[in-house]
Write a protein that holds these residues in place. Structure first.
Motif, PDB file in Angstrom:
ATOM      1  N   ALA A  73      43.831  38.002  32.953  1.00  8.69           N
ATOM      2  CA  ALA A  73      43.828  36.569  32.627  1.00  8.69           C
ATOM      3  C   ALA A  73      42.439  36.001  32.910  1.00  8.69           C
ATOM      4  O   ALA A  73      41.636  36.590  33.631  1.00  8.69           O
ATOM      5  CB  ALA A  73      44.875  35.830  33.454  1.00  8.69           C
ATOM      6  N   THR A  74      42.169  34.846  32.347  1.00 11.16           N
ATOM      7  CA  THR A  74      40.895  34.172  32.571  1.00 11.16           C
ATOM      8  C   THR A  74      41.096  33.069  33.604  1.00 11.16           C
ATOM      9  O   THR A  74      42.076  32.327  33.549  1.00 11.16           O
ATOM     10  CB  THR A  74      40.350  33.576  31.260  1.00 11.16           C
ATOM     11  N   PHE A  83      35.867  33.646  34.666  1.00 12.24           N
ATOM     12  CA  PHE A  83      35.891  35.061  35.015  1.00 12.24           C
ATOM     13  C   PHE A  83      37.202  35.663  34.535  1.00 12.24           C
ATOM     14  O   PHE A  83      38.214  34.973  34.460  1.00 12.24           O
ATOM     15  CB  PHE A  83      35.833  35.258  36.540  1.00 12.24           C
ATOM     16  N   THR A  84      37.180  36.958  34.251  1.00 14.16           N
ATOM     17  CA  THR A  84      38.414  37.691  34.016  1.00 14.16           C
ATOM     18  C   THR A  84      38.369  38.931  34.894  1.00 14.16           C
ATOM     19  O   THR A  84      37.348  39.624  34.955  1.00 14.16           O
ATOM     20  CB  THR A  84      38.621  38.049  32.536  1.00 14.16           C
ATOM     21  N   GLY A 106      28.828  33.730  24.079  1.00 15.00           N
ATOM     22  CA  GLY A 106      30.188  33.434  23.647  1.00 15.00           C
ATOM     23  C   GLY A 106      31.164  34.562  23.923  1.00 15.00           C
ATOM     24  O   GLY A 106      32.128  34.754  23.192  1.00 15.00           O
ATOM     25  N   LYS A 107      30.939  35.305  25.006  1.00 12.07           N
ATOM     26  CA  LYS A 107      31.831  36.406  25.374  1.00 12.07           C
ATOM     27  C   LYS A 107      31.618  36.755  26.844  1.00 12.07           C
ATOM     28  O   LYS A 107      30.666  36.287  27.470  1.00 12.07           O
ATOM     29  CB  LYS A 107      31.569  37.631  24.510  1.00 12.07           C
ATOM     30  N   PHE A 108      32.536  37.581  27.352  1.00  9.26           N
ATOM     31  CA  PHE A 108      32.373  38.056  28.715  1.00  9.26           C
ATOM     32  C   PHE A 108      31.247  39.075  28.717  1.00  9.26           C
ATOM     33  O   PHE A 108      31.228  40.011  27.929  1.00  9.26           O
ATOM     34  CB  PHE A 108      33.664  38.671  29.255  1.00  9.26           C
ATOM     35  N   GLU A 117      34.274  38.165  46.240  1.00 14.24           N
ATOM     36  CA  GLU A 117      32.998  37.453  46.126  1.00 14.24           C
ATOM     37  C   GLU A 117      33.181  36.121  45.399  1.00 14.24           C
ATOM     38  O   GLU A 117      32.633  35.094  45.823  1.00 14.24           O
ATOM     39  CB  GLU A 117      31.978  38.307  45.365  1.00 14.24           C
ATOM     40  N   VAL A 118      33.950  36.127  44.322  1.00 12.89           N
ATOM     41  CA  VAL A 118      34.144  34.898  43.547  1.00 12.89           C
ATOM     42  C   VAL A 118      34.927  33.871  44.352  1.00 12.89           C
ATOM     43  O   VAL A 118      34.549  32.700  44.418  1.00 12.89           O
ATOM     44  CB  VAL A 118      34.841  35.209  42.193  1.00 12.89           C
TER      45      VAL A 118
END
Length: 130
Positions: A73-74, A83-84, A106-108, A117-118
């Motif tokens: 999921a995002t 993030f995903t 426009g993409k991961f 960390e996030v």
């Protein structure tokens, strides 16, 4: 051999649910008992016994610091970055790696951070729903 698992799910109200694991013969025997009875509850049990499609698999999840995250999921962090996190990509801290959304492309992109960390730098994370 029949087994039963009791669990609690929290909804608007709390209810106790029972999960039965039956062999096909045991399910047939239970079905015969249910067919001899009537009422809405017995009808729901009968429909569950005759269910032909297996239930959808549960989403891959990872629990970190008391919060369950759905892998794949995002999520948006507190400053709006996305993030995903993916299964099978654990970092040295054993949490899944997350790819950062590169808005210029426009993409991961290829940049990754671990969930730890996030969360430690940019929490709270909010799941993005389509």
């Amino acid at each position: 051999m029949a087994t039963a698992q009791y669990g609690t799910r929290t909804r608007t109200v709390e209810e106790t649910v029972v999960v039965l694991t039956l062999t096909e013969d045991e399910a047939d025997a239970l079905e015969a008992l249910v067919l001899g009875e009537s009422g809405a509850v017995m009808e729901r049990i009968y429909r569950a016994l005759r269910q032909t499609e297996p239930p959808a698999p549960a989403a891959d999840t990872f629990e970190y610091d008391g919060v369950t995250y759905e892998l794949g999921a995002t999520y948006r962090d507190r400053v709006g970055d996305k993030f995903t996190f993916e299964a099978g990509t654990a970092g040295p801290d054993r949490t899944p790696r997350g790819r950062f959304w590169d808005s210029d492309q426009g993409k991961f992109g290829d940049l990754t951070w671990t969930l730890r960390e996030v969360v430690s730098s940019w929490a709270p994370l909010t799941k993005v729903t389509p």
